[in-house]
Design a protein around this motif. Structure first.
Motif, mmCIF file in Angstrom:
data_model
loop_
_atom_site.group_PDB
_atom_site.id
_atom_site.type_symbol
_atom_site.label_atom_id
_atom_site.label_comp_id
_atom_site.label_asym_id
_atom_site.label_seq_id
_atom_site.Cartn_x
_atom_site.Cartn_y
_atom_site.Cartn_z
ATOM 1 N N THR A 188 1.003 -1.123 0.066
ATOM 2 C CA THR A 188 0.050 0.057 -0.116
ATOM 3 C C THR A 188 0.862 1.364 0.258
ATOM 4 O OG1 THR A 188 -0.159 0.557 2.394
ATOM 5 C CG2 THR A 188 -1.490 -1.220 1.450
ATOM 6 N N LYS A 189 0.222 2.417 0.053
ATOM 7 C CA LYS A 189 0.947 3.865 0.083
ATOM 8 C C LYS A 189 1.712 3.706 1.232
ATOM 9 C CE LYS A 189 -3.089 6.334 1.361
ATOM 10 N NZ LYS A 189 -2.872 6.336 2.598
ATOM 11 N N ASP A 190 1.377 2.894 2.413
ATOM 12 C CA ASP A 190 2.131 3.227 3.643
ATOM 13 C C ASP A 190 3.223 2.221 3.741
ATOM 14 O OD1 ASP A 190 -0.111 4.600 4.784
ATOM 15 O OD2 ASP A 190 -1.382 2.942 5.154
ATOM 16 N N GLY A 191 3.202 1.349 2.712
ATOM 17 C CA GLY A 191 4.455 0.455 2.703
ATOM 18 C C GLY A 191 3.918 -0.974 2.561
ATOM 19 N N THR A 211 3.462 -4.765 4.006
ATOM 20 C CA THR A 211 3.121 -5.523 5.070
ATOM 21 C C THR A 211 3.147 -7.100 4.845
ATOM 22 O OG1 THR A 211 0.880 -5.038 5.208
ATOM 23 C CG2 THR A 211 2.086 -3.539 6.614
ATOM 24 N N ILE A 268 3.841 -0.844 10.530
ATOM 25 C CA ILE A 268 2.509 -0.020 10.012
ATOM 26 C C ILE A 268 1.425 -1.066 10.532
ATOM 27 C CG2 ILE A 268 1.691 0.028 7.401
ATOM 28 C CD1 ILE A 268 4.578 0.071 6.318
ATOM 29 N N GLN A 323 0.219 0.586 13.759
ATOM 30 C CA GLN A 323 -0.519 1.834 13.460
ATOM 31 C C GLN A 323 -1.941 1.591 13.167
ATOM 32 O OE1 GLN A 323 1.913 3.585 10.561
ATOM 33 N NE2 GLN A 323 3.528 4.271 12.090
ATOM 34 N N ARG A 324 -2.301 0.620 12.302
ATOM 35 C CA ARG A 324 -3.549 0.122 11.750
ATOM 36 C C ARG A 324 -4.449 -0.517 12.826
ATOM 37 N NH1 ARG A 324 -1.211 -2.425 6.170
ATOM 38 N NH2 ARG A 324 -1.166 -0.084 5.120
ATOM 39 N N GLY A 338 -3.756 -3.976 5.590
ATOM 40 C CA GLY A 338 -4.570 -3.089 4.683
ATOM 41 C C GLY A 338 -5.215 -3.790 3.551
#
Length: 196
Positions: free
Chosen positions: A33-36, A38, A114, A117-118, A139
């Protein structure tokens, strides 16, 4: 793509559904995802055998907007929502033989910061120890429906084969007649991230 992770090819997904459910254990589920990136080792699965399995969404070849992707080729992504949670399945079986494997739990591997955080959790083992937990942490969303596990953003890579595999009844399907007793759930024994 995570530099050392290569997605499994279509031949892997072409094996019988029960065999696939076992073979997925130890493989790595990856989401970009844009977050990185996982990822996590798959530690628990459930097989659903379509037409003759009363617990399957495609029981009696039920073809709806939701189940349509199950009739496609093996290796496709089948996501659906249950109690506000998104669940992710691997389409299996041949074309027009609507079967699938639910990924029930993973052991966190890459991108753990990440995931936290979610899904902030007090106990780390609760991070991905269930089908709704793992999708939120990685994600995975309904937008992944109908995509292929053969390439990013959502794919499965070779991992580490488990030494032992446990087998038992599936979870949360009490209203499915005799199918509730089928031993189609598989997990890696003693792994703390198995859902129950």
């Amino acid at each position: 793509m995570d530099w050392h992770l290569q997605s499994l090819d279509v031949d892997f997904y072409s094996q019988p559904t029960i065999d696939l459910a076992k073979s997925l254990l130890g493989c790595i589920l990856v989401k970009e995802t844009k977050d990185g990136i996982t990822s996590g080792f798959i530690v628990e699965t459930e097989a659903y055998l379509g037409e003759y399995d009363q617990a399957a969404h495609s029981y009696r070849n039920r073809r709806t907007k939701r189940t349509e992707i199950m009739f496609d080729q093996p290796g496709m992504v089948y996501t659906y929502t249950m109690h506000t949670h998104c669940l992710v399945n691997v389409v299996s079986g041949k074309v027009n033989q609507p079967e699938a494997v639910l990924i029930r739990a993973v052991e966190p591997y890459r991108g753990i910061h990440i995931m936290l955080q979610r899904r902030p959790v007090k106990k780390f083992q609760n991070l991905t120890s269930g089908p709704g937990k793992l999708t939120k942490a990685l994600g995975i969303t309904m937008e992944d429906y109908g995509q292929s596990f053969l390439e990013p953003p959502l794919y499965i890579a070779k991992g580490k084969k488990p030494g032992k595999i446990a087998q038992g009844k599936r979870i949360g399907i009490d209203n499915s007649g005799e199918a509730r007793d089928y031993p189609y759930r598989f997990w890696i024994p003693n792994n703390p991230f198995v859902s129950k």
